[in-house]
Design an enzyme around this catalytic site. Structure first.
Site, PDB file in Angstrom:
ATOM      1  CB  THR A  18       4.367  -2.408   0.631  1.00 19.86           C
ATOM      2  OG1 THR A  18       4.605  -1.310  -0.245  1.00 19.86           O
ATOM      3  CG2 THR A  18       3.311  -2.023   1.641  1.00 19.86           C
ATOM      4  NE  ARG A  22       4.041  -8.801  -2.607  1.00 21.60           N
ATOM      5  CZ  ARG A  22       2.864  -8.436  -2.182  1.00 21.60           C
ATOM      6  NH1 ARG A  22       2.028  -7.843  -3.009  1.00 21.60           N
ATOM      7  NH2 ARG A  22       2.509  -8.639  -0.946  1.00 21.60           N
ATOM      8  CB  SER A 113      -0.374 -10.358  -1.514  1.00 18.63           C
ATOM      9  OG  SER A 113      -1.548  -9.946  -0.925  1.00 18.63           O
ATOM     10  CG  HIS A 114      -2.570  -7.459  -4.228  1.00 15.95           C
ATOM     11  ND1 HIS A 114      -1.717  -7.356  -3.157  1.00 15.95           N
ATOM     12  CD2 HIS A 114      -2.212  -6.475  -5.076  1.00 15.95           C
ATOM     13  CE1 HIS A 114      -0.885  -6.352  -3.337  1.00 15.95           C
ATOM     14  NE2 HIS A 114      -1.165  -5.793  -4.505  1.00 15.95           N
ATOM     15  CG  ASP A 277      -5.320 -11.156  -0.530  1.00 11.49           C
ATOM     16  OD1 ASP A 277      -5.688 -11.886   0.399  1.00 11.49           O
ATOM     17  OD2 ASP A 277      -4.248 -10.522  -0.514  1.00 11.49           O
ATOM     18  CG  ASP A 279      -1.570 -13.081   1.120  1.00 12.25           C
ATOM     19  OD1 ASP A 279      -2.454 -12.421   0.555  1.00 12.25           O
ATOM     20  OD2 ASP A 279      -0.731 -12.564   1.882  1.00 12.25           O
ATOM     21  CG  ASP A 281      -3.076 -10.515   3.455  1.00 10.88           C
ATOM     22  OD1 ASP A 281      -3.643 -10.484   2.350  1.00 10.88           O
ATOM     23  OD2 ASP A 281      -1.892 -10.138   3.625  1.00 10.88           O
ATOM     24  NE  ARG A 282      -4.428  -6.675  -0.431  1.00 11.09           N
ATOM     25  CZ  ARG A 282      -4.106  -5.726  -1.291  1.00 11.09           C
ATOM     26  NH1 ARG A 282      -5.031  -5.244  -2.115  1.00 11.09           N
ATOM     27  NH2 ARG A 282      -2.890  -5.253  -1.338  1.00 11.09           N
ATOM     28  CB  THR A 344       0.913   2.190   2.769  1.00 12.31           C
ATOM     29  OG1 THR A 344       0.003   3.259   2.537  1.00 12.31           O
ATOM     30  CG2 THR A 344       0.467   0.965   2.003  1.00 12.31           C
ATOM     31  CD  GLU A 364      -6.020   1.964   0.076  1.00 12.60           C
ATOM     32  OE1 GLU A 364      -6.847   1.709  -0.812  1.00 12.60           O
ATOM     33  OE2 GLU A 364      -4.838   1.553   0.066  1.00 12.60           O
ATOM     34  CB  SER A 365      -5.183  -1.912   0.093  1.00 17.17           C
ATOM     35  OG  SER A 365      -4.572  -2.219   1.343  1.00 17.17           O
ATOM     36  CE  LYS A 376      -3.333  -6.904   3.647  1.00 20.87           C
ATOM     37  NZ  LYS A 376      -1.897  -6.592   3.596  1.00 20.87           N
ATOM     38  NE  ARG A 496      -1.085   0.868  -4.354  1.00 26.10           N
ATOM     39  CZ  ARG A 496      -1.273  -0.107  -5.241  1.00 26.10           C
ATOM     40  NH1 ARG A 496      -2.138   0.058  -6.233  1.00 26.10           N
ATOM     41  NH2 ARG A 496      -0.612  -1.236  -5.154  1.00 26.10           N
TER      42      ARG A 496
END
Ligand code: VG1
Ligand code: CO
Length: 543
Positions: A18, A22, A113-114, A277, A279, A281-282, A344, A364-365, A376, A496
């Site tokens: 996505t 990773r 990221s997260h 988060d 990095d 972006d959230r 997504t 939504e995340s 983002k 999910r």
């Protein structure tokens, strides 16, 4: 400057998901693993010769070493210039801004990221294109193809220079500029928002708690919220980036940001709470005792964006990822602007933003952003909220209640089943896929199914088709159920389950969230046999 060519062979599984590649940190530290992938980024994008890249990461374990390797490889591959955040730090949105502002050929962002970090955590590498956005699938496919064919990589024999000091050095013909990671981002935020109004808000006693979760946003939030906007010292907590995020999970949701939730539920809670988060972006948004769901946040920001100077009269359209609730659709309808539904992942917003068809986007995340960059942007969302609250005058909880009274409420929750065996997850999805055609017209958990499909997206700009992006089942009462497998995990599969139930403007908006979603949760179990396939009767993480 001596460069060398090192023989190598393809490594299985270097397929970006996505959001980039990773894997476990330990995997990335295996000699040759990072090198292979970086060489393929260059080779898959026409080579690095003469090009300029932005390079930075979220500061997690292995960040600085990885940047050292990338500098040596970029130089050996003939890159002309690298722009690097001091100490290798750049939030994802800051990197996107630098790529655009300095018109570079792209950027390499080091982050998972997260996902948790540290020696036993996760690491990641993402390539962003010259528009500042995550590489679209056309490019990640080309990079992946190279990883299956690679025979050698190029690297400088010497160590890279010092990235802890602002200034420049060279490696061969490549100039490396080490810059302050916050400066350009701060300037951009000043251009977008009414800083004066936000300053006055804080002067009048408005209180904020921003939880940087020991991740990259700390320095950005401290500089902007405390130093520039005058929020009291200590408004930003967990502000120093740590290689393992203080041992936590830098995922801003009510489960992982429990420290913020406790503060916002306390007797002396601040007026506004937020978290970001790994990095940066959230964003997670809270009022006193109230979690604002990311889907609601997107809808509200769209409804009130005109209160910020950059967006007054300028919101041409909005886009949301498919699983994101349909709350923003209702706002777009009233504003008479188009609302796009994409798969997504932020990369799917890129073309819409570039074409000026969408101005605000969200997932939504906890991802929200706009055309100011092509990622983002966590802190941007917080500043837009502060700008709106400063100009509107209402408290955030009141603002949201009034919004529901006007538009109705889309009750929304996501249930994640983590680290389930990949075969079990795939069996669940294929069994459900088989049933789809027969579902419309059937009743389940007292609701009638109106439509069921596996989401496919035809990009309206480049006509690329992306299929199998999540199974969605809609009900005649406006409820909706979506299921897909995560593309960012590093172990097993994560299922999910996205649940949504609509209650119109005159209905009860104060129900318990999970209770309100009861029928949709029951429908998910009944349609997908989640317990049978996963062996679990409840989700691991409910947000
Ligand atoms: C998740 C989220 C998705 C987000 C992606 C990257 O992907 O669901 O909305 O874009 O993470 O976010 P998945 O495939 O695990 O559901 V992050 O902050 O990497 O940059
Ligand atoms: Co992120």
């Amino acid at each position: 400057m001596p460069f060398k060519t090192v023989q190598t062979t393809p490594i299985d599984g270097q397929k970006p998901g996505t959001s980039g590649l990773r894997k476990k940190t330990a995997q990335f530290r295996v000699p040759g693993y990072l090198e292979n992938f970086v060489q393929c980024i260059f080779d898959g994008t026409g080579g690095a010769a003469g090009k300029t890249y932005v390079v930075g990461g979220d500061g997690r374990f292995f960040n600085a070493e990885a940047i050292g390797i990338i500098i040596r490889m970029a130089a050996a591959n003939g890159a002309a210039r690298l722009i690097i955040g001091q100490n290798g730090i750049l939030s994802t949105p800051a990197a996107s801004n630098l790529i655009r502002k300095y018109k570079t050929d792209g950027g390499i962002i080091l982050s998972a990221s997260h996902n948790p970090g540290g020696e036993n955590g996760d690491f990641g590498v993402k390539f962003n294109a010259s528009n500042g956005g995550p590489a679209p699938e056309k490019i990640t496919d080309a990079i992946y193809l190279k990883t299956t064919e690679i025979t050698d990589y190029k690297i400088a024999e010497e160590d890279a220079g010092d990235i802890g000091t602002i200034g420049s050095f060279t490696m061969g013909d490549c100039r490396i500029d080490v810059i302050d990671p916050v400066d350009d981002y701060e300037t951009l935020m000043q251009d977008l928002f009414d800083f004066e109004a936000i300053r006055t808000l804080f002067q009048n006693g408005f209180r904020i708690c921003f939880d940087a979760m020991h991740a990259v946003t700390g320095p950005y939030a401290t500089r902007i919220l405390e130093d520039a906007l005058g929020a009291p010292k200590g408004s930003v907590i967990n502000a120093v980036p740590s290689p393992d995020f203080g041992g936590g999970h830098p995922d801003p949701n009510p489960v992982w940001a429990s420290e913020l939730v406790a503060i916002m539920s306390g007797t002396d809670a601040p007026d506004f709470g937020a978290a970001s988060d790994g990095d940066g972006d959230r964003n997670m948004i809270m009022g006193k005792n109230a979690f604002v769901s990311p889907s609601d946040s997107l809808a509200l920001l769209t409804a009130y964006a005109h209160l910020a100077p950059a967006y007054a009269g300028k919101v041409a359209g909005v886009a949301r990822s498919m699983p994101t609730s349909q709350a923003v659709d209702l706002v777009a309808e009233r504003l008479r602007i188009p609302c796009f539904e994409t798969p997504t992942g932020w990369k799917f917003f890129g073309n819409l933003l570039d074409a000026g068809m969408a101005t605000l986007c969200g997932e939504e995340s906890a991802g929200t952003g706009s055309s100011h960059i092509r990622e983002k942007d966590g802190l941007w969302a917080v500043l837009l909220w502060l700008n709106i609250l400063a100009r509107d005058g209402r408290d955030i909880v009141q603002l949201r209640a009034d919004h529901w009274r006007s538009f109705g409420r889309n009750y929304y929750s996501r249930h994640d089943y983590e680290e389930i065996p990949t075969e079990a997850a795939e069996a669940l999805v294929s069994a459900l896929r088989e049933k789809l055609a027969a579902l419309p017209g059937q009743s389940v958990a007292g609701m009638e199914i109106s439509a069921a499909d596996d989401f496919a997206y035809l990009d309206p700009i480049d006509q690329s088709l992306t299929e199998r992006q999540g199974i969605r089942v809609s009900f005649t009462d406006g409820s909706r159920l979506v299921m897909r497998l995560s593309g960012t995990g590093t172990q097993g599969a994560t299922l999910r389950v996205y649940l949504e139930r609509f209650v119109d403007h005159s209905g009860d908006h104060t129900q318990d969230l999970q209770a309100a979603l009861g029928p949709v949760i029951a429908a998910a179990e009944s349609l997908a046999d989640i317990t049978k396939h996963t062996g679990r009767s409840v989700a691991d993480v409910i947000t």
